[in-house]
Enzyme design. Sequence first.
Site, short mmCIF file in Angstrom:
data_model
loop_
_atom_site.label_atom_id
_atom_site.label_comp_id
_atom_site.label_asym_id
_atom_site.label_seq_id
_atom_site.Cartn_x
_atom_site.Cartn_y
_atom_site.Cartn_z
N ASP A 50 35.36 -12.70 -3.94
CA ASP A 50 35.27 -14.33 -3.85
C ASP A 50 36.51 -14.82 -2.73
O ASP A 50 37.53 -14.04 -2.90
CB ASP A 50 35.31 -15.10 -5.10
CG ASP A 50 35.02 -16.28 -5.27
OD1 ASP A 50 34.23 -16.72 -4.27
OD2 ASP A 50 35.90 -16.97 -5.98
N HIS A 51 36.24 -15.80 -2.19
CA HIS A 51 37.46 -16.20 -1.25
C HIS A 51 38.28 -15.24 -0.71
O HIS A 51 39.53 -15.13 -1.19
CB HIS A 51 38.06 -17.36 -2.05
CG HIS A 51 37.46 -18.73 -2.34
ND1 HIS A 51 37.01 -19.46 -1.25
CD2 HIS A 51 36.84 -18.91 -3.11
CE1 HIS A 51 36.42 -20.55 -1.69
NE2 HIS A 51 36.10 -20.22 -2.93
N HIS A 105 36.82 -27.44 -6.83
CA HIS A 105 37.23 -26.00 -7.57
C HIS A 105 38.00 -26.59 -8.67
O HIS A 105 38.95 -27.58 -8.51
CB HIS A 105 38.22 -25.24 -6.69
CG HIS A 105 37.42 -24.39 -5.73
ND1 HIS A 105 38.06 -24.43 -4.17
CD2 HIS A 105 36.58 -23.73 -5.98
CE1 HIS A 105 37.01 -23.66 -3.66
NE2 HIS A 105 36.19 -23.13 -4.63
N GLY A 106 37.93 -26.19 -9.81
CA GLY A 106 38.49 -26.74 -11.10
C GLY A 106 37.58 -27.81 -11.68
O GLY A 106 36.57 -27.86 -11.38
N HIS A 135 30.02 -24.01 -4.94
CA HIS A 135 31.37 -23.51 -5.51
C HIS A 135 31.69 -24.73 -6.34
O HIS A 135 31.44 -26.00 -6.20
CB HIS A 135 32.36 -23.43 -4.50
CG HIS A 135 32.41 -22.14 -3.81
ND1 HIS A 135 33.31 -21.05 -3.77
CD2 HIS A 135 31.44 -21.54 -3.17
CE1 HIS A 135 33.03 -20.15 -3.17
NE2 HIS A 135 31.71 -20.14 -2.79
N GLY A 136 32.61 -24.38 -7.42
CA GLY A 136 33.01 -25.51 -8.38
C GLY A 136 32.18 -25.97 -9.41
O GLY A 136 31.85 -26.95 -9.68
N SER A 172 32.29 -25.68 -12.58
CA SER A 172 33.12 -25.92 -13.70
C SER A 172 32.98 -27.55 -13.94
O SER A 172 33.51 -28.19 -12.82
CB SER A 172 34.63 -25.41 -13.81
OG SER A 172 34.63 -23.95 -13.95
N ASN A 211 29.16 -20.48 -8.78
CA ASN A 211 30.52 -20.02 -8.92
C ASN A 211 31.05 -20.93 -10.07
O ASN A 211 31.27 -22.00 -10.10
CB ASN A 211 31.43 -20.15 -7.90
CG ASN A 211 30.97 -19.16 -6.79
OD1 ASN A 211 30.07 -18.78 -6.80
ND2 ASN A 211 31.93 -18.88 -5.85
N THR A 229 36.98 -21.93 -13.46
CA THR A 229 37.92 -22.80 -14.45
C THR A 229 37.55 -23.03 -15.86
O THR A 229 38.36 -22.99 -16.80
CB THR A 229 38.36 -24.04 -13.85
OG1 THR A 229 38.65 -23.84 -12.35
CG2 THR A 229 39.69 -24.73 -14.48
ZN LIG Z 1 35.10 -21.60 -4.44
#
Ligand SMILES: [Zn+2]
Length: 303
Positions: A106-107, A203-204, A231-232, A234, A253, A256
Amino acid sequence: MTINRAAFRGLAARGAARVLGETDNMLVNTKDILLEAQQQKKAVAAFNVTNLETVQAAVSAAEQENRPVIIALGERYFPTVDVEGFSAMVRAIAAKAAVPVALHLDHAYEKQSIVRAIRCGFTSVMFDGSKHALERNMALTRDIVEIAHMAGVSVEAEIGSVARGAFSDEEEGDGRLTDPEDAKRFVAETGVDFLAAAIGTVHGMYTGEPRIDLELLTRIRDAVRVPLVLHGGSGTPDEIIAEAVSRGICKVNVNTEVSIAAVAELLRFAAKPDAARSHLSTVMAEVQEAIQPVMRKFVKLLA
Ligand SMILES: [Zn+2]
């Protein structure tokens, strides 16, 4: 005599697969499970995890729902996680798993990290050039695609930029949403296998109301053929994730939300009267048990 070059290309590809151990069925190519998910209008959960218990929890959660799963490790964890050891562990667990398991980097920002992941058997890599202007991002991504494809490894890239919310340890993104026309050009010119599109997730955890542009997602889906990645995951409301999957997201993805559940369990455990006398194995077993339902929730939501 004419040489059948196509046959030799096949041999070379099988040779690469053998080097990567893909003929032993331990891990599957991420691209294969994402293309299958795309056809079924489903998505596969990609869990960012860093140790034995979290990998076991992710695979068990996927087995409970009879769905494939992607184990993801970010470049940012390389300083504290033995990448080759992690890969060997995931392969061994995948070999016994009742469902397909893929291993994803990832990343990654450094070419060196990508090559390291390919060498030790990751089945896909994400090159994150999102901080660069489009042309530069395309040139860098194209280079990575060339290397990874030679090794039979699929590639994810990102355009636009996912912002950072609370409790995340990801890089700060500027929250620039993905332009569908840019996405189309990016995929055509780089040959990337799946694309992370920025549609307003962070993200988070969200610090305010999530503002996710599902209309934009539909426009991006109509502009490109490759599976799209969110992405993100969560903290994103379940109904928004489900709607995003119906609009073309094939990989979600999650990092968190699982981490928060694990830390909460550790704190709960530590507050017990006899906590200091506990054995580490017991603590870790409790953490594994606590995060498994969180992971299962995501796997189920995406199916
Ligand atoms: Zn990401």
